[in-house]
Design a protein around this motif. Structure first.
Motif, mmCIF file in Angstrom:
data_model
loop_
_atom_site.group_PDB
_atom_site.id
_atom_site.type_symbol
_atom_site.label_atom_id
_atom_site.label_comp_id
_atom_site.label_asym_id
_atom_site.label_seq_id
_atom_site.Cartn_x
_atom_site.Cartn_y
_atom_site.Cartn_z
ATOM 1 N N GLY A 62 -63.630 62.038 50.309
ATOM 2 C CA GLY A 62 -63.044 61.832 51.135
ATOM 3 C C GLY A 62 -61.935 60.392 51.640
ATOM 4 O O GLY A 62 -61.924 59.610 50.960
ATOM 5 N N TRP A 63 -61.131 60.480 53.296
ATOM 6 C CA TRP A 63 -60.814 59.654 53.491
ATOM 7 C C TRP A 63 -61.195 58.686 54.033
ATOM 8 O O TRP A 63 -61.445 60.031 55.468
ATOM 9 C CB TRP A 63 -59.099 59.454 53.008
ATOM 10 C CG TRP A 63 -59.210 59.495 51.271
ATOM 11 C CD1 TRP A 63 -58.361 58.975 50.741
ATOM 12 C CD2 TRP A 63 -58.664 60.563 50.816
ATOM 13 N NE1 TRP A 63 -57.827 58.836 49.253
ATOM 14 C CE2 TRP A 63 -58.043 60.305 49.208
ATOM 15 C CE3 TRP A 63 -58.873 61.911 50.941
ATOM 16 C CZ2 TRP A 63 -58.136 60.804 48.317
ATOM 17 C CZ3 TRP A 63 -59.598 62.986 49.744
ATOM 18 C CH2 TRP A 63 -58.459 62.929 48.721
ATOM 19 N N SER A 99 -53.179 63.738 57.883
ATOM 20 C CA SER A 99 -55.062 63.378 58.016
ATOM 21 C C SER A 99 -55.806 64.517 58.387
ATOM 22 O O SER A 99 -56.959 64.403 57.352
ATOM 23 C CB SER A 99 -54.782 62.316 59.090
ATOM 24 O OG SER A 99 -54.555 62.861 60.121
ATOM 25 N N HIS A 106 -54.544 54.517 55.354
ATOM 26 C CA HIS A 106 -56.311 54.987 54.834
ATOM 27 C C HIS A 106 -56.261 54.327 53.483
ATOM 28 O O HIS A 106 -55.885 53.694 53.309
ATOM 29 C CB HIS A 106 -55.558 56.486 54.072
ATOM 30 C CG HIS A 106 -54.047 57.047 53.253
ATOM 31 N ND1 HIS A 106 -53.568 56.756 53.249
ATOM 32 C CD2 HIS A 106 -54.994 57.086 51.960
ATOM 33 C CE1 HIS A 106 -53.221 56.870 52.362
ATOM 34 N NE2 HIS A 106 -53.345 56.523 51.208
ATOM 35 N N TYR A 158 -58.761 57.395 57.862
ATOM 36 C CA TYR A 158 -57.210 57.122 58.209
ATOM 37 C C TYR A 158 -57.220 55.771 59.232
ATOM 38 O O TYR A 158 -58.291 56.065 60.019
ATOM 39 C CB TYR A 158 -56.706 58.753 58.615
ATOM 40 C CG TYR A 158 -57.223 59.218 57.122
ATOM 41 C CD1 TYR A 158 -55.553 59.247 56.437
ATOM 42 C CD2 TYR A 158 -57.750 60.566 56.602
ATOM 43 C CE1 TYR A 158 -55.513 60.200 55.507
ATOM 44 C CE2 TYR A 158 -57.875 61.233 56.055
ATOM 45 C CZ TYR A 158 -56.529 60.967 55.343
ATOM 46 O OH TYR A 158 -56.168 61.815 53.994
ATOM 47 N N ASP A 178 -55.641 65.970 54.106
ATOM 48 C CA ASP A 178 -56.190 65.187 53.229
ATOM 49 C C ASP A 178 -54.696 65.136 52.303
ATOM 50 O O ASP A 178 -54.896 65.349 50.844
ATOM 51 C CB ASP A 178 -57.315 65.592 52.249
ATOM 52 C CG ASP A 178 -58.790 65.212 53.274
ATOM 53 O OD1 ASP A 178 -57.570 64.540 53.905
ATOM 54 O OD2 ASP A 178 -59.440 65.933 52.951
#
Length: 553
Positions: free
Chosen positions: A115-116, A129, A48, A118, A132
């Motif tokens: 945020g991320w 995921s 990520h 993935y 988070d």
């Protein structure tokens, strides 16, 4: 209860009745293999990086906004930081080129405030995921496994006493229902907190039905069939369920779909209620002789044999040993009430703790064995098959105490040697780690039988449940044990090896149970333990006062 095996000789050892109990109880263990290690996939951390919003950035800046860092000598994209978006946006608007017009190391970093993103190369989604559980919340990832094992711990503690109080069969099916229902309900978790609560409740039933099935089969089956069931039958069923887990996970790469697939098999076992009887040994320990006789007469009918008119005509419990014992309800405190029983309990708890910590620590470490997590999990599961076969052979032909000592030393020394292997021989490190797991897995299978053989019927399930409860403390800390490698690479292996060697020494002081009938009363257990002679110490003969104190339990 005295002479139970001699009284029920007319049933034989391997008739239709015993075959039904054997295979149905083994089949009920399959879901335990799924549930115990599904966390390997449910809580795995996909690759990520910080999410970059859809803003006007040149292609060069869009690639450069995530910094590169060096981890263990390798360059990797940062997973928890990015260059400040407002600064990068201004530089991109001025047509500056990163690395040529701007030195990236001079730019300020910021957290992943948006945020991320993935990678979906391996998983479509995991709990990590979904909620988070990375960067500042990364501690939640191993803690999720700990919550599950805390549920297993609490379930082990209460299920053993409930089983001795209300019977093996109702607790067996009740805990199986808990595991199935709450595994299914966890699919609909709206948050990580709710997921953990449901996971905890699911863990309450995970090991509890395994222990109840194990004790139920141990008390119904006799002779070599009992040893085969307790050392090979349930253990191989668990291993096969474990080996099927990577197959489910490979085709179902979304965590909710995987949970659904793992919960459904539990529904298939509900009809077993009409085919699996209550333990006659437990019924006799409660004074319910007629119910025990009815079960044995039905067993004789299934085996096409003729039962005696009065099965337990010679059944008796010495009055001077247990006055009204069938109505006495013993608790966990009876495991610590006298010196001999207390010493046995403490040593067994230490060995169980060591085996569980090592077993789950190495099992949850499978992601480091191979780049493909499905192959890693299968290798870890496949190692258990020869381990359980070895435990069966050891239980059949070798003394219990010597077997446990040797297997603990094998596992501990193997883990010690890992730190001596050069990095260029990574395959050898994997082989030693799997040899260590082989030893600890074999020891776990041995200890289930060894513990059940040391305690009398009125305390057997409580003792097994208590030892398993203590062992679950080890499984709770196992997810965090692997984090010790951040301080010293081989510290987890050194810790596990030290525990194994210390437990091997403590096992010297346990009594031997090989070739002896299961004790039915606490007094029989005391006589067995008081005859123990350790090769390194000399024990005084117990006084009459101690014998009298034991006989009053």
């Amino acid at each position: 209860m005295k002479d139970y095996d001699d009284t029920t000789w007319f049933l034989g050892q391997w008739g239709r009745f015993q075959q039904t109990v054997f295979f149905l109880l083994c089949a009920s263990v399959f879901p335990n293999g799924f549930g115990a290690f599904s966390l390997v996939y449910l809580t795995d951390i996909p690759s990520h990086s910080c999410l970059v919003p859809d803003v006007n950035l040149t292609q060069d800046w869009h690639k450069a906004i995530i910094p590169i860092k060096v981890v263990n000598g390798k360059q990797e994209w940062s997973s928890c930081s990015r260059y400040r978006l407002d600064v990068v946006r201004n530089l991109s608007a001025l047509a500056y080129v990163p690395g040529r017009d701007v030195n990236l190391t001079d730019l300020e970093l910021e957290a992943c405030v948006d945020g991320w993103t993935y990678s979906r190369d391996v998983y479509q989604s995991t709990v990590v995921s979904e909620f988070d559980l990375v960067c500042s919340d990364q501690w939640k990832q191993p803690f999720t496994s700990t919550v599950y094992f805390l549920g297993v711990l609490v379930g082990s503690f209460f299920s053993g006493q409930l089983s001795d109080e209300f019977g093996r069969k109702p607790i067996f099916f009740g805990t199986m229902a808990v595991q199935t229902v709450f595994t299914f309900v966890a699919i609909f978790s709206p948050s990580w907190t709710v997921f953990c609560i449901l996971l905890f409740i699911s863990g309450l039933g995970q090991i509890s039905n395994y222990i109840s099935a194990f004790v139920l089969g141990t008390e119904i089956l006799t002779g070599n069939v009992r040893v085969l069931f307790s050392s090979l039958g349930v253990c191989l069923a668990f291993a096969f369920g474990y080996m099927m887990l990577p197959l489910f996970a490979y085709f179902l790469r979304d965590w909710r779909s995987l949970l659904l697939a793992l919960s459904l098999p539990g529904l298939l076992y509900l009809p077993l209620w009409w085919f699996i009887p209550e333990s006659p040994r437990w019924l006799l320990s409660q004074g319910r002789v007629r119910e025990a006789e009815a079960i044995l007469r039905e067993a004789a009918r299934k085996n096409k044999l003729q039962a005696p008119q009065i099965i337990f005509d010679n059944y008796h419990v010495d009055a001077d040993e247990t006055e009204k014992q069938p109505k006495e309800h013993l608790s966990i405190f009876h495991l610590l009430k006298t010196r001999n029983i207390r010493n046995t309990t403490v040593i067994l708890c230490m060995v169980w703790f060591t085996l569980s910590t090592g077993y789950f620590g190495l099992s949850l470490n499978t992601s480091r064995l191979h780049a493909n997590p499905y192959i890693s999990c299968f290798i870890s599961a496949a190692v258990e098959v020869p381990a359980y076969i070895s435990s069966w052979l050891a239980l059949r032909y070798l003394p219990r105490r010597i077997s446990v000592i040797c297997i603990l030393l094998l596992g501990g020394v193997s883990l010690y040697f890992i730190q001596l292997v050069p990095q260029s021989l990574s395959e050898l490190s994997v082989a030693l780690e799997m040899l260590g797991k082989y030893g600890l897995t074999t020891g776990t299978a041995l200890m289930f039988v060894y513990t059940a053989e040391l305690y009398p019927t009125v305390l057997r399930n409580t003792a097994t449940g208590t030892c398993t409860t203590v062992s679950r403390v080890g499984s709770c800390i196992a997810p965090f044990l692997l984090q010790l490698s951040t301080y010293l690479k081989y510290l987890p292996y050194i810790t596990l090896g030290t525990l194994a060697v210390a437990s091997a020494f403590a096992t010297l002081f346990l009594p031997e149970s090989f070739g002896r009938p299961l004790p039915q009363t606490i007094q029989q257990m005391y006589r067995r333990e008081s005859s123990l002679k350790c090769p390194f110490i000399t024990r005084k003969k117990p006084s009459k006062a101690v014998v009298l104190s034991e006989s009053k339990l």
